[in-house]
Scaffold this motif. Structure first.
Motif, PDB file in Angstrom:
ATOM      1  N   GLU A 152      64.252 -19.290 -86.492  1.00 31.47           N
ATOM      2  CA  GLU A 152      64.552 -20.058 -85.291  1.00 31.47           C
ATOM      3  C   GLU A 152      64.661 -19.181 -84.043  1.00 31.47           C
ATOM      4  O   GLU A 152      64.309 -19.614 -82.946  1.00 31.47           O
ATOM      5  CB  GLU A 152      65.865 -20.828 -85.475  1.00 31.47           C
ATOM      6  CG  GLU A 152      66.206 -21.698 -84.282  1.00 31.47           C
ATOM      7  CD  GLU A 152      67.449 -22.540 -84.500  1.00 31.47           C
ATOM      8  OE1 GLU A 152      67.991 -23.019 -83.487  1.00 31.47           O
ATOM      9  OE2 GLU A 152      67.870 -22.719 -85.659  1.00 31.47           O
ATOM     10  N   HIS A 153      65.114 -17.947 -84.219  1.00 31.68           N
ATOM     11  CA  HIS A 153      65.442 -17.138 -83.044  1.00 31.68           C
ATOM     12  C   HIS A 153      64.483 -15.993 -82.757  1.00 31.68           C
ATOM     13  O   HIS A 153      64.514 -15.452 -81.651  1.00 31.68           O
ATOM     14  CB  HIS A 153      66.875 -16.617 -83.163  1.00 31.68           C
ATOM     15  CG  HIS A 153      67.882 -17.725 -83.150  1.00 31.68           C
ATOM     16  ND1 HIS A 153      68.242 -18.389 -81.995  1.00 31.68           N
ATOM     17  CD2 HIS A 153      68.565 -18.328 -84.151  1.00 31.68           C
ATOM     18  CE1 HIS A 153      69.121 -19.332 -82.293  1.00 31.68           C
ATOM     19  NE2 HIS A 153      69.331 -19.320 -83.593  1.00 31.68           N
ATOM     20  N   VAL A 154      63.660 -15.610 -83.702  1.00 34.29           N
ATOM     21  CA  VAL A 154      62.661 -14.574 -83.423  1.00 34.29           C
ATOM     22  C   VAL A 154      61.368 -15.287 -83.046  1.00 34.29           C
ATOM     23  O   VAL A 154      60.753 -15.950 -83.868  1.00 34.29           O
ATOM     24  CB  VAL A 154      62.443 -13.629 -84.633  1.00 34.29           C
ATOM     25  CG1 VAL A 154      61.331 -12.637 -84.335  1.00 34.29           C
ATOM     26  CG2 VAL A 154      63.732 -12.895 -84.982  1.00 34.29           C
ATOM     27  N   ILE A 155      60.988 -15.153 -81.798  1.00 34.89           N
ATOM     28  CA  ILE A 155      59.815 -15.861 -81.280  1.00 34.89           C
ATOM     29  C   ILE A 155      58.533 -15.101 -81.605  1.00 34.89           C
ATOM     30  O   ILE A 155      57.540 -15.687 -82.021  1.00 34.89           O
ATOM     31  CB  ILE A 155      59.924 -16.042 -79.743  1.00 34.89           C
ATOM     32  CG1 ILE A 155      61.264 -16.671 -79.350  1.00 34.89           C
ATOM     33  CG2 ILE A 155      58.755 -16.828 -79.194  1.00 34.89           C
ATOM     34  CD1 ILE A 155      61.575 -17.991 -79.984  1.00 34.89           C
ATOM     35  N   ASP A 156      58.556 -13.793 -81.439  1.00 26.78           N
ATOM     36  CA  ASP A 156      57.371 -12.951 -81.617  1.00 26.78           C
ATOM     37  C   ASP A 156      57.683 -11.884 -82.667  1.00 26.78           C
ATOM     38  O   ASP A 156      58.306 -10.870 -82.365  1.00 26.78           O
ATOM     39  CB  ASP A 156      57.002 -12.311 -80.276  1.00 26.78           C
ATOM     40  CG  ASP A 156      55.753 -11.446 -80.335  1.00 26.78           C
ATOM     41  OD1 ASP A 156      55.305 -11.084 -81.451  1.00 26.78           O
ATOM     42  OD2 ASP A 156      55.231 -11.110 -79.258  1.00 26.78           O
ATOM     43  N   TRP A 157      57.240 -12.124 -83.904  1.00 29.11           N
ATOM     44  CA  TRP A 157      57.563 -11.198 -84.996  1.00 29.11           C
ATOM     45  C   TRP A 157      56.941  -9.829 -84.785  1.00 29.11           C
ATOM     46  O   TRP A 157      57.545  -8.815 -85.127  1.00 29.11           O
ATOM     47  CB  TRP A 157      57.173 -11.799 -86.348  1.00 29.11           C
ATOM     48  CG  TRP A 157      58.256 -12.702 -86.836  1.00 29.11           C
ATOM     49  CD1 TRP A 157      58.283 -14.064 -86.770  1.00 29.11           C
ATOM     50  CD2 TRP A 157      59.498 -12.306 -87.407  1.00 29.11           C
ATOM     51  NE1 TRP A 157      59.469 -14.538 -87.273  1.00 29.11           N
ATOM     52  CE2 TRP A 157      60.230 -13.482 -87.686  1.00 29.11           C
ATOM     53  CE3 TRP A 157      60.077 -11.073 -87.727  1.00 29.11           C
ATOM     54  CZ2 TRP A 157      61.501 -13.468 -88.261  1.00 29.11           C
ATOM     55  CZ3 TRP A 157      61.339 -11.049 -88.305  1.00 29.11           C
ATOM     56  CH2 TRP A 157      62.040 -12.227 -88.560  1.00 29.11           C
ATOM     57  N   ALA A 202      56.439  -8.230 -81.991  1.00 27.93           N
ATOM     58  CA  ALA A 202      57.293  -7.519 -81.038  1.00 27.93           C
ATOM     59  C   ALA A 202      58.626  -7.144 -81.677  1.00 27.93           C
ATOM     60  O   ALA A 202      59.156  -6.054 -81.434  1.00 27.93           O
ATOM     61  CB  ALA A 202      57.524  -8.373 -79.793  1.00 27.93           C
ATOM     62  N   HIS A 203      59.154  -8.027 -82.516  1.00 25.46           N
ATOM     63  CA  HIS A 203      60.422  -7.742 -83.196  1.00 25.46           C
ATOM     64  C   HIS A 203      60.269  -6.540 -84.131  1.00 25.46           C
ATOM     65  O   HIS A 203      61.132  -5.667 -84.162  1.00 25.46           O
ATOM     66  CB  HIS A 203      60.893  -8.975 -83.971  1.00 25.46           C
ATOM     67  CG  HIS A 203      62.272  -8.838 -84.525  1.00 25.46           C
ATOM     68  ND1 HIS A 203      63.395  -8.821 -83.735  1.00 25.46           N
ATOM     69  CD2 HIS A 203      62.706  -8.712 -85.800  1.00 25.46           C
ATOM     70  CE1 HIS A 203      64.472  -8.691 -84.503  1.00 25.46           C
ATOM     71  NE2 HIS A 203      64.078  -8.618 -85.756  1.00 25.46           N
ATOM     72  N   PHE A 204      59.162  -6.498 -84.870  1.00 24.76           N
ATOM     73  CA  PHE A 204      58.920  -5.362 -85.764  1.00 24.76           C
ATOM     74  C   PHE A 204      58.837  -4.052 -84.973  1.00 24.76           C
ATOM     75  O   PHE A 204      59.417  -3.043 -85.377  1.00 24.76           O
ATOM     76  CB  PHE A 204      57.638  -5.555 -86.588  1.00 24.76           C
ATOM     77  CG  PHE A 204      57.782  -6.553 -87.700  1.00 24.76           C
ATOM     78  CD1 PHE A 204      58.894  -6.572 -88.521  1.00 24.76           C
ATOM     79  CD2 PHE A 204      56.778  -7.478 -87.940  1.00 24.76           C
ATOM     80  CE1 PHE A 204      59.019  -7.488 -89.559  1.00 24.76           C
ATOM     81  CE2 PHE A 204      56.894  -8.394 -88.975  1.00 24.76           C
ATOM     82  CZ  PHE A 204      58.010  -8.405 -89.783  1.00 24.76           C
ATOM     83  N   VAL A 205      58.133  -4.064 -83.863  1.00 24.46           N
ATOM     84  CA  VAL A 205      58.025  -2.858 -83.038  1.00 24.46           C
ATOM     85  C   VAL A 205      59.420  -2.427 -82.579  1.00 24.46           C
ATOM     86  O   VAL A 205      59.790  -1.248 -82.670  1.00 24.46           O
ATOM     87  CB  VAL A 205      57.084  -3.083 -81.829  1.00 24.46           C
ATOM     88  CG1 VAL A 205      57.204  -1.960 -80.818  1.00 24.46           C
ATOM     89  CG2 VAL A 205      55.648  -3.234 -82.298  1.00 24.46           C
ATOM     90  N   GLN A 206      60.203  -3.375 -82.094  1.00 23.80           N
ATOM     91  CA  GLN A 206      61.557  -3.073 -81.610  1.00 23.80           C
ATOM     92  C   GLN A 206      62.427  -2.500 -82.737  1.00 23.80           C
ATOM     93  O   GLN A 206      63.143  -1.512 -82.538  1.00 23.80           O
ATOM     94  CB  GLN A 206      62.179  -4.341 -81.018  1.00 23.80           C
ATOM     95  CG  GLN A 206      63.517  -4.139 -80.369  1.00 23.80           C
ATOM     96  CD  GLN A 206      63.423  -3.540 -78.984  1.00 23.80           C
ATOM     97  OE1 GLN A 206      62.523  -2.797 -78.664  1.00 23.80           O
ATOM     98  NE2 GLN A 206      64.398  -3.862 -78.157  1.00 23.80           N
ATOM     99  N   MET A 207      62.361  -3.097 -83.918  1.00 24.92           N
ATOM    100  CA  MET A 207      63.197  -2.640 -85.036  1.00 24.92           C
ATOM    101  C   MET A 207      62.722  -1.285 -85.580  1.00 24.92           C
ATOM    102  O   MET A 207      63.540  -0.441 -85.947  1.00 24.92           O
ATOM    103  CB  MET A 207      63.220  -3.685 -86.155  1.00 24.92           C
ATOM    104  CG  MET A 207      63.942  -4.971 -85.778  1.00 24.92           C
ATOM    105  SD  MET A 207      65.705  -4.741 -85.396  1.00 24.92           S
ATOM    106  CE  MET A 207      65.701  -4.485 -83.630  1.00 24.92           C
TER     107      MET A 207
END
Length: 141
Positions: A42-47, A49-54
């Motif tokens: 529900e809260h991660v819109i762009d996986w 981008a999330h992977f890059v950030q993490m």
């Protein structure tokens, strides 16, 4: 000068590939988890981008790189209806993932940081959402 609660980052002990694998395998588990999956979806819109950030975050923590830019606390405080059980489940899946990677130095270092982070985020969440209550600690055994 205060001592950091974390082991010193070491680019010699962990590779970028191991960190990428940690992040991808952890989120693979978390996204399939009945309690965590719906929250992430529900809260991660762009996986991507999330992977890059993490990956950048864990690379900074484990290898001492300086690619991470972000403020995790406000994002977690904004989520509705989080609980100690959710943070404990996140940490259990994270520890399972680090164990499966087979690098004991990475496992110890990453788990130390993840335990600290889970506790900090949960404490911050409680102080924001329940300001009249004394924050409770997680059971991180």
């Amino acid at each position: 000068m205060s001592q950091s609660p974390f082991p010193i980052p070491s680019p010699d002990l962990y590779t970028e590939e191991e960190i990428s694998k940690l992040v991808h395998e952890f989120y693979d588990k978390a996204r399939k988890d009945p309690s965590l999956g719906p929250i992430f979806e529900e809260h991660v819109i762009d996986w991507d981008a999330h992977f890059v950030q993490m990956i950048n975050f864990w690379s900074a923590q484990l290898r001492g790189t300086s690619r991470f830019r972000g403020a995790p606390m406000p994002k977690h405080i904004a989520l509705p209806e989080l609980s100690a059980k959710l943070f404990e489940r996140w940490l259990a899946l994270f520890k399972q993932t680090t164990h499966e990677l087979g690098n004991t130095a990475l496992e110890h270092h990453a788990n130390t940081i993840a335990t600290f982070i889970a506790n900090r985020l949960w404490q911050g969440y409680q102080m924001s959402h329940y300001p009249d209550r004394e924050p409770a600690a997680l059971h991180t055994g």
